[in-house]
Design a protein around this motif. Sequence first.
Motif, PDB file in Angstrom:
ATOM      1  N   TRP A   1       1.240  -1.632  -0.323  1.00 34.27           N
ATOM      2  CA  TRP A   1       0.131  -0.198  -0.126  1.00 34.27           C
ATOM      3  C   TRP A   1       0.784   1.518   0.426  1.00 34.27           C
ATOM      4  O   TRP A   1       0.640   2.192  -0.677  1.00 34.27           O
ATOM      5  N   ARG A   2       1.864   1.145   0.039  1.00 35.99           N
ATOM      6  CA  ARG A   2       3.079   2.554   0.474  1.00 35.99           C
ATOM      7  C   ARG A   2       3.135   2.584  -1.176  1.00 35.99           C
ATOM      8  O   ARG A   2       3.714   3.772  -1.157  1.00 35.99           O
ATOM      9  N   GLY A   3       3.758   2.008  -1.703  1.00 34.07           N
ATOM     10  CA  GLY A   3       3.343   2.307  -3.267  1.00 34.07           C
ATOM     11  C   GLY A   3       2.243   2.185  -4.071  1.00 34.07           C
ATOM     12  O   GLY A   3       2.349   2.264  -5.422  1.00 34.07           O
ATOM     13  N   LEU A   4       1.814   2.585  -3.569  1.00 33.21           N
ATOM     14  CA  LEU A   4       0.603   2.778  -4.289  1.00 33.21           C
ATOM     15  C   LEU A   4       0.920   4.045  -4.940  1.00 33.21           C
ATOM     16  O   LEU A   4       1.643   4.905  -4.437  1.00 33.21           O
ATOM     17  N   PRO A   5       0.133   4.199  -6.765  1.00 38.12           N
ATOM     18  CA  PRO A   5       0.888   5.344  -6.883  1.00 38.12           C
ATOM     19  C   PRO A   5      -0.217   7.057  -6.943  1.00 38.12           C
ATOM     20  O   PRO A   5      -0.872   6.612  -6.089  1.00 38.12           O
ATOM     21  N   GLU A   6       0.768   7.851  -6.385  1.00 40.28           N
ATOM     22  CA  GLU A   6       0.217   9.196  -5.510  1.00 40.28           C
ATOM     23  C   GLU A   6      -0.744  10.121  -7.274  1.00 40.28           C
ATOM     24  O   GLU A   6      -0.657   9.345  -8.260  1.00 40.28           O
ATOM     25  N   GLY A   7      -1.829  10.526  -6.950  1.00 42.42           N
ATOM     26  CA  GLY A   7      -2.668  10.883  -8.323  1.00 42.42           C
ATOM     27  C   GLY A   7      -3.974   9.624  -8.300  1.00 42.42           C
ATOM     28  O   GLY A   7      -4.719  10.351  -9.436  1.00 42.42           O
ATOM     29  N   VAL A   8      -4.192   8.677  -8.146  1.00 44.04           N
ATOM     30  CA  VAL A   8      -5.049   7.691  -7.819  1.00 44.04           C
ATOM     31  C   VAL A   8      -6.326   8.632  -7.527  1.00 44.04           C
ATOM     32  O   VAL A   8      -7.126   9.482  -6.996  1.00 44.04           O
ATOM     33  N   ASP A   9      -7.759   8.603  -8.626  1.00 49.06           N
ATOM     34  CA  ASP A   9      -8.777   8.715  -8.648  1.00 49.06           C
ATOM     35  C   ASP A   9      -9.427   8.048  -8.358  1.00 49.06           C
ATOM     36  O   ASP A   9     -10.803   8.100  -7.237  1.00 49.06           O
ATOM     37  N   VAL A  10      -9.486   6.906  -8.480  1.00 48.08           N
ATOM     38  CA  VAL A  10      -9.965   5.702  -8.374  1.00 48.08           C
ATOM     39  C   VAL A  10      -9.528   4.249  -8.102  1.00 48.08           C
ATOM     40  O   VAL A  10      -8.387   3.802  -8.960  1.00 48.08           O
ATOM     41  N   LEU A  11      -9.121   3.976  -6.671  1.00 50.58           N
ATOM     42  CA  LEU A  11      -8.709   2.578  -5.972  1.00 50.58           C
ATOM     43  C   LEU A  11      -8.894   1.918  -5.929  1.00 50.58           C
ATOM     44  O   LEU A  11     -10.461   1.639  -5.161  1.00 50.58           O
ATOM     45  N   ILE A  12      -8.983   0.619  -6.813  1.00 51.96           N
ATOM     46  CA  ILE A  12      -9.557  -0.548  -6.482  1.00 51.96           C
ATOM     47  C   ILE A  12      -9.495  -1.624  -6.218  1.00 51.96           C
ATOM     48  O   ILE A  12      -7.992  -1.921  -6.527  1.00 51.96           O
ATOM     49  N   THR A  13      -9.842  -2.240  -4.611  1.00 54.92           N
ATOM     50  CA  THR A  13      -8.954  -3.246  -4.258  1.00 54.92           C
ATOM     51  C   THR A  13     -10.078  -3.805  -4.245  1.00 54.92           C
ATOM     52  O   THR A  13     -11.202  -4.028  -4.231  1.00 54.92           O
ATOM     53  N   HIS A  14      -9.581  -5.963  -3.852  1.00 58.46           N
ATOM     54  CA  HIS A  14     -10.297  -6.507  -3.091  1.00 58.46           C
ATOM     55  C   HIS A  14     -10.585  -6.701  -1.679  1.00 58.46           C
ATOM     56  O   HIS A  14     -11.859  -6.610  -1.711  1.00 58.46           O
ATOM     57  N   GLN A  15      -9.955  -6.313  -0.866  1.00 64.02           N
ATOM     58  CA  GLN A  15     -10.199  -6.090   0.486  1.00 64.02           C
ATOM     59  C   GLN A  15     -10.645  -4.856   0.395  1.00 64.02           C
ATOM     60  O   GLN A  15      -9.604  -3.910   0.052  1.00 64.02           O
ATOM     61  N   PRO A  16     -11.474  -4.135   1.688  1.00 66.08           N
ATOM     62  CA  PRO A  16     -11.639  -3.018   2.067  1.00 66.08           C
ATOM     63  C   PRO A  16     -10.723  -2.278   2.993  1.00 66.08           C
ATOM     64  O   PRO A  16     -10.402  -2.656   3.892  1.00 66.08           O
ATOM     65  N   PRO A  17     -10.700  -0.893   2.788  1.00 67.47           N
ATOM     66  CA  PRO A  17      -9.913  -0.329   3.525  1.00 67.47           C
ATOM     67  C   PRO A  17     -10.589  -0.428   5.437  1.00 67.47           C
ATOM     68  O   PRO A  17     -11.954  -0.892   5.407  1.00 67.47           O
ATOM     69  N   HIS A  18     -10.073  -0.428   6.275  1.00 61.20           N
ATOM     70  CA  HIS A  18     -10.499  -0.301   8.326  1.00 61.20           C
ATOM     71  C   HIS A  18     -12.107   0.460   7.821  1.00 61.20           C
ATOM     72  O   HIS A  18     -10.681   1.844   7.587  1.00 61.20           O
ATOM     73  N   GLY A  19     -13.087   0.104   8.251  1.00 62.04           N
ATOM     74  CA  GLY A  19     -13.745   1.386   8.022  1.00 62.04           C
ATOM     75  C   GLY A  19     -14.431   1.998   7.475  1.00 62.04           C
ATOM     76  O   GLY A  19     -15.279   2.644   7.586  1.00 62.04           O
ATOM     77  N   PHE A  20     -14.163   0.856   6.483  1.00 58.12           N
ATOM     78  CA  PHE A  20     -15.319   1.582   4.672  1.00 58.12           C
ATOM     79  C   PHE A  20     -15.718   0.254   4.027  1.00 58.12           C
ATOM     80  O   PHE A  20     -15.430  -0.473   3.449  1.00 58.12           O
ATOM     81  N   GLY A  21     -17.322  -0.099   4.826  1.00 64.82           N
ATOM     82  CA  GLY A  21     -18.198  -0.664   4.456  1.00 64.82           C
ATOM     83  C   GLY A  21     -17.925  -1.688   4.859  1.00 64.82           C
ATOM     84  O   GLY A  21     -17.806  -3.045   4.076  1.00 64.82           O
TER      85      GLY A  21
END
Length: 225
Positions: A126-146
């Motif tokens: 996750w630290r390596g995710l690029p900057e400037g992302v408008d839509v991030l699509i992941t399988h596991q949600p982040p904690h606290g997001f639905g």
Amino acid sequence: GALPPLPHGDVLIHSGDFTNFGSLAEVEDFASWMGAQPHRLKIVVPGNHDMILDAEYYDEFWPDWSPVKESHEAARRAFGRNGVRLLIDESIKFDGLHLHGSPWVLRYASWRTAFNRTPAEIEGIWRGLPEGVDVLITHQPPHGFGDRDLTGKRTGCPHLATRVGELDRGYMSSVTFTRTLACSSPARGIPRRASTRAASATSTGSGPDRRTSWTSPSGLDLRRG
């Protein structure tokens, strides 16, 4: 049962668990269905049920899921053949939006599933995710997001939540297709943080041994301005 009608839109996204056993036949069937949809862009990010798409995992554990070893490369080609973009730590630009897809799931047990990573490994991803992302699509949600399961327990990744808070540009885990273990509908009950919006678009098997719940397909308007 049959899926409810999908919303009209430019982009159709599925964020994983479109197979029960990660077989080539299941992947080909899904890719064919996805490719037949009328949306201009179709994007898939696999989940931990989609074992054949995680080459490292599948090479070691395929006997747990199949009587014969099938082709990881053939499974990947099925998407391109049907005009579907498979994103595994990849980005795509579309109509001025930067979309990025990543399938990794925090390892939660002594045994492994596909796309599993330890806390230290996944934090680095996750630290390596690029900057400037408008839509991030992941399988596991982040904690606290639905991320509540059917028991009410939160199952999201805290490391992803930290990174999403830093990016805070419009995170979501789906746009138009939803079948999920979470109880919340994408249209309500999922929090917003500053400019961040979230929705869910995963699916799992429909067999009697799988605890699943259907939610209606969900659409989001991402026009700027």
